[in-house]
Design an enzyme around this catalytic site. Structure first.
Site, PDB file in Angstrom:
ATOM      1  N   TYR A 254     -12.201 146.487  48.849  1.00 31.19           N
ATOM      2  CA  TYR A 254     -13.302 147.084  48.093  1.00 31.19           C
ATOM      3  C   TYR A 254     -13.236 148.607  48.087  1.00 31.19           C
ATOM      4  CZ  TYR A 254     -15.124 142.558  47.121  1.00 31.19           C
ATOM      5  OH  TYR A 254     -15.242 141.282  46.626  1.00 31.19           O
TER       6      TYR A 254
ATOM      7  N   HIS B 134     -23.422 139.763  39.940  1.00 26.96           N
ATOM      8  CA  HIS B 134     -22.467 139.631  41.052  1.00 26.96           C
ATOM      9  C   HIS B 134     -22.490 140.837  41.970  1.00 26.96           C
ATOM     10  CE1 HIS B 134     -19.765 136.454  38.892  1.00 26.96           C
ATOM     11  NE2 HIS B 134     -20.928 135.978  39.274  1.00 26.96           N
TER      12      HIS B 134
ATOM     13  N   CYS C  67     -26.179 145.056  54.832  1.00 26.29           N
ATOM     14  CA  CYS C  67     -25.996 144.959  56.283  1.00 26.29           C
ATOM     15  C   CYS C  67     -26.205 143.511  56.719  1.00 26.29           C
ATOM     16  CB  CYS C  67     -27.015 145.860  56.984  1.00 26.29           C
ATOM     17  SG  CYS C  67     -26.978 145.690  58.787  1.00 26.29           S
TER      18      CYS C  67
ATOM     19  N   SER D 145     -13.804 134.946  30.902  1.00 25.56           N
ATOM     20  CA  SER D 145     -12.960 133.769  30.648  1.00 25.56           C
ATOM     21  C   SER D 145     -13.739 132.468  30.749  1.00 25.56           C
ATOM     22  CB  SER D 145     -11.807 133.733  31.670  1.00 25.56           C
ATOM     23  OG  SER D 145     -12.355 133.587  32.979  1.00 25.56           O
TER      24      SER D 145
ATOM     25  N   GLU E 179      -9.327 136.342  23.694  1.00 29.26           N
ATOM     26  CA  GLU E 179      -8.828 135.013  23.277  1.00 29.26           C
ATOM     27  C   GLU E 179      -9.917 133.989  23.587  1.00 29.26           C
ATOM     28  OE1 GLU E 179      -5.593 135.196  25.937  1.00 29.26           O
ATOM     29  OE2 GLU E 179      -6.841 134.752  27.676  1.00 29.26           O
TER      30      GLU E 179
HETATM   31  P1  NAD Z   1     -13.996 135.736  42.885  1.00 29.15           P
HETATM   32  O1  NAD Z   1     -14.326 135.282  44.248  1.00 29.15           O
HETATM   33  O2  NAD Z   1     -15.070 135.551  41.868  1.00 29.15           O
HETATM   34  O3  NAD Z   1     -12.664 134.952  42.375  1.00 29.15           O
HETATM   35  C1  NAD Z   1     -12.437 133.665  42.939  1.00 29.15           C
HETATM   36  C2  NAD Z   1     -11.290 132.947  42.241  1.00 29.15           C
HETATM   37  O4  NAD Z   1     -11.128 131.660  42.788  1.00 29.15           O
HETATM   38  C3  NAD Z   1     -11.496 132.692  40.814  1.00 29.15           C
HETATM   39  O5  NAD Z   1     -10.241 132.550  40.193  1.00 29.15           O
HETATM   40  C4  NAD Z   1     -12.216 131.363  40.760  1.00 29.15           C
HETATM   41  O6  NAD Z   1     -11.879 130.613  39.611  1.00 29.15           O
HETATM   42  C5  NAD Z   1     -11.673 130.635  41.972  1.00 29.15           C
HETATM   43  N1  NAD Z   1     -12.735 129.976  42.761  1.00 29.15           N
HETATM   44  C6  NAD Z   1     -12.680 129.799  44.048  1.00 29.15           C
HETATM   45  N2  NAD Z   1     -13.763 129.181  44.512  1.00 29.15           N
HETATM   46  C7  NAD Z   1     -14.548 128.964  43.457  1.00 29.15           C
HETATM   47  C8  NAD Z   1     -15.816 128.384  43.293  1.00 29.15           C
HETATM   48  N3  NAD Z   1     -16.508 127.885  44.330  1.00 29.15           N
HETATM   49  N4  NAD Z   1     -16.323 128.334  42.070  1.00 29.15           N
HETATM   50  C9  NAD Z   1     -15.626 128.828  41.042  1.00 29.15           C
HETATM   51  N5  NAD Z   1     -14.425 129.391  41.141  1.00 29.15           N
HETATM   52  C10 NAD Z   1     -13.907 129.465  42.343  1.00 29.15           C
HETATM   53  O7  NAD Z   1     -13.772 137.236  42.970  1.00 29.15           O
HETATM   54  P2  NAD Z   1     -14.836 138.246  43.499  1.00 29.15           P
HETATM   55  O8  NAD Z   1     -14.901 138.316  44.973  1.00 29.15           O
HETATM   56  O9  NAD Z   1     -16.156 137.999  42.861  1.00 29.15           O
HETATM   57  O10 NAD Z   1     -14.180 139.561  42.949  1.00 29.15           O
HETATM   58  C11 NAD Z   1     -14.570 140.667  43.587  1.00 29.15           C
HETATM   59  C12 NAD Z   1     -15.558 141.341  42.719  1.00 29.15           C
HETATM   60  O11 NAD Z   1     -14.800 142.204  41.894  1.00 29.15           O
HETATM   61  C13 NAD Z   1     -16.319 140.392  41.772  1.00 29.15           C
HETATM   62  O12 NAD Z   1     -17.698 140.453  42.048  1.00 29.15           O
HETATM   63  C14 NAD Z   1     -15.992 140.903  40.412  1.00 29.15           C
HETATM   64  O13 NAD Z   1     -17.145 140.981  39.599  1.00 29.15           O
HETATM   65  C15 NAD Z   1     -15.479 142.279  40.695  1.00 29.15           C
HETATM   66  N6  NAD Z   1     -14.681 142.732  39.575  1.00 29.15           N
HETATM   67  C16 NAD Z   1     -15.314 143.617  38.753  1.00 29.15           C
HETATM   68  C17 NAD Z   1     -14.669 144.093  37.714  1.00 29.15           C
HETATM   69  C18 NAD Z   1     -15.423 145.101  36.934  1.00 29.15           C
HETATM   70  O14 NAD Z   1     -16.415 145.563  37.521  1.00 29.15           O
HETATM   71  N7  NAD Z   1     -15.049 145.408  35.735  1.00 29.15           N
HETATM   72  C19 NAD Z   1     -13.364 143.655  37.395  1.00 29.15           C
HETATM   73  C20 NAD Z   1     -12.742 142.719  38.266  1.00 29.15           C
HETATM   74  C21 NAD Z   1     -13.434 142.274  39.365  1.00 29.15           C
HETATM   75  N1  APR Z   2     -11.083 142.901  25.365  1.00 29.32           N
HETATM   76  C1  APR Z   2     -11.779 141.738  25.391  1.00 29.32           C
HETATM   77  N2  APR Z   2     -11.536 140.738  26.262  1.00 29.32           N
HETATM   78  C2  APR Z   2     -10.566 140.933  27.167  1.00 29.32           C
HETATM   79  C3  APR Z   2      -9.794 142.116  27.202  1.00 29.32           C
HETATM   80  C4  APR Z   2     -10.100 143.120  26.246  1.00 29.32           C
HETATM   81  N3  APR Z   2      -9.415 144.260  26.194  1.00 29.32           N
HETATM   82  N4  APR Z   2      -8.875 141.980  28.199  1.00 29.32           N
HETATM   83  C5  APR Z   2      -9.082 140.767  28.758  1.00 29.32           C
HETATM   84  N5  APR Z   2     -10.074 140.136  28.130  1.00 29.32           N
HETATM   85  C6  APR Z   2     -10.614 138.801  28.399  1.00 29.32           C
HETATM   86  C7  APR Z   2      -9.572 137.810  28.868  1.00 29.32           C
HETATM   87  O1  APR Z   2      -8.999 137.129  27.769  1.00 29.32           O
HETATM   88  C8  APR Z   2     -10.434 136.877  29.721  1.00 29.32           C
HETATM   89  O2  APR Z   2     -10.947 135.838  28.925  1.00 29.32           O
HETATM   90  O3  APR Z   2     -11.529 138.963  29.447  1.00 29.32           O
HETATM   91  C9  APR Z   2     -11.583 137.768  30.201  1.00 29.32           C
HETATM   92  C10 APR Z   2     -11.489 138.145  31.684  1.00 29.32           C
HETATM   93  O4  APR Z   2     -11.645 136.956  32.405  1.00 29.32           O
HETATM   94  P1  APR Z   2     -11.576 137.007  34.000  1.00 29.32           P
HETATM   95  O5  APR Z   2     -10.421 137.810  34.416  1.00 29.32           O
HETATM   96  O6  APR Z   2     -11.696 135.589  34.451  1.00 29.32           O
HETATM   97  O7  APR Z   2     -12.880 137.825  34.428  1.00 29.32           O
HETATM   98  P2  APR Z   2     -14.367 137.308  34.416  1.00 29.32           P
HETATM   99  O8  APR Z   2     -14.562 136.264  33.347  1.00 29.32           O
HETATM  100  O9  APR Z   2     -15.248 138.491  34.420  1.00 29.32           O
HETATM  101  O10 APR Z   2     -14.497 136.587  35.838  1.00 29.32           O
HETATM  102  C11 APR Z   2     -15.795 136.092  36.128  1.00 29.32           C
HETATM  103  O11 APR Z   2     -15.002 135.481  38.290  1.00 29.32           O
HETATM  104  O12 APR Z   2     -13.466 136.281  39.742  1.00 29.32           O
HETATM  105  C12 APR Z   2     -14.817 136.080  39.541  1.00 29.32           C
HETATM  106  O13 APR Z   2     -16.739 137.200  40.340  1.00 29.32           O
HETATM  107  C13 APR Z   2     -15.568 137.370  39.571  1.00 29.32           C
HETATM  108  O14 APR Z   2     -17.138 138.312  38.037  1.00 29.32           O
HETATM  109  C14 APR Z   2     -15.912 137.622  38.131  1.00 29.32           C
HETATM  110  C15 APR Z   2     -16.007 136.209  37.605  1.00 29.32           C
END
Ligand code: NAD
Ligand code: APR
EC number: 2.3.1.286
Length: 234
Positions: free
Chosen positions: A54, A107, A115, A176, A202
């Site tokens: 983080y 999230h 804490c 996604s 997509e």
């Molecule tokens: P995550 O824990 O959400 O990812 C877990 C992965 O394992 C996913 O691929 C999921 O499909 C799978 N998985 C495992 N157990 C699961 C369950 N019980 N249910 C559904 N899927 C499960 O990742 P995270 O800890 O949330 O990621 C760290 C943080 O980083 C997230 O809160 C995310 O929002 C953040 N993040 C933010 C940005 C951004 O701010 N633009 C981009 C990327 C990540």
């Molecule tokens: N413009 C639009 N869409 C995009 C772009 C872009 N430039 N680049 C990627 N994408 C789309 C991808 O096609 C995909 O469908 O954004 C989506 C990203 O999906 P993930 O990587 O699964 O991220 P997200 O859906 O936010 O994940 C949801 O899962 O891992 C946990 O807690 C985590 O908040 C996160 C949650």
């Protein structure tokens, strides 16, 4: 013009700002095992690894800027104050920095800490480690990022579900559709009679539940969609 709009965003809206998504080929989960950094069990087993992850994410988020998609959503909200609720799965602060105000981080947020001893949340900047004292109870050894991990309950779910039950337009952008409860919001909006639109690179996992979809990069499809909405406004 819809009277109540709920927008869900995911990592894809921030991709063009330079923040990796999760499940694209070069995504975070291709490099890091989510069980190590994204579950309470992972934190208990190796808190130093989670802090390092983080701390790295926080630096990445702070080094980038909002893009045209974030700015378009802020414009939509300012054109219809009180009618637009933005729910993001992202922990970055790009929506706030673009000007969005009616915003829920379901999230959690990268610039908040929690804490584990006193349960208090506090704003957090800079590095975090087990030596970091809690700003509230001054306890050491209990600080974790205020990010919702798997197996934990996302924030403000009641407020989100109430908004979905009353919206007439639901927009899903850059997600996604892999992770619940966010992946189920489109069905809740549909059963409330809302028009449902997916703006994504997509088709997502939930593509079949949307009335309409526009596929392409968020910085192109989101401003275009918002401009069409604004042109139709009385
Ligand atoms: P995550 O824990 O959400 O990812 C877990 C992965 O394992 C996913 O691929 C999921 O499909 C799978 N998985 C495992 N157990 C699961 C369950 N019980 N249910 C559904 N899927 C499960 O990742 P995270 O800890 O949330 O990621 C760290 C943080 O980083 C997230 O809160 C995310 O929002 C953040 N993040 C933010 C940005 C951004 O701010 N633009 C981009 C990327 C990540
Ligand atoms: N413009 C639009 N869409 C995009 C772009 C872009 N430039 N680049 C990627 N994408 C789309 C991808 O096609 C995909 O469908 O954004 C989506 C990203 O999906 P993930 O990587 O699964 O991220 P997200 O859906 O936010 O994940 C949801 O899962 O891992 C946990 O807690 C985590 O908040 C996160 C949650």
């Amino acid at each position: 013009m819809p009277s109540s709009i709920v927008i869900l965003t995911g990592a894809g809206i921030s991709a063009e700002s330079g923040i990796s998504t999760f499940r694209d080929p070069d995504g975070i989960w291709a490099k890091v095992d989510y069980r190590d950094v994204a579950t309470p069990q992972g934190f208990a087993a190796n808190p130093a690894l989670v802090h390092a992850f983080y701390n790295w994410r926080r630096k990445n988020v702070l080094s980038v800027e909002p893009n045209a998609a974030h700015l378009a959503l802020a414009r939509l909200e300012s054109a219809f104050p009180g009618d637009v609720l933005l729910v993001t799965q992202n922990v970055d602060s790009l929506h706030e920095r673009a000007g969005s105000r009616n915003l829920i981080h379901m999230h959690g947020q990268h610039d908040q800490a929690l804490c584990n001893a006193c349960g208090k949340r506090s704003a957090w900047a800079g590095e975090m480690s087990l030596e970091s004292p809690c700003p509230a109870c001054r306890g050491v050894g209990h600080m974790r990022p205020d990010v919702v991990w798997f197996g934990e309950t996302p924030y403000q779910m009641e407020r989100i579900q109430a908004a979905l039950a009353g919206c007439d337009l639901f927009l899903s952008i850059g997600t996604s559709g892999n992770v619940y409860p966010a992946a189920g919001f489109v069905r809740e909006a549909r059963s409330a009679g809302a028009r449902t639109v997916e703006l994504n690179l997509e088709p997502s996992q939930g593509a079949g539940y949307f009335d309409e979809a526009e596929h392409g990069p968020a910085t192109r499809v989101v401003p275009r969609f918002v401009e069409r909405l604004l042109q139709r406004a009385p």
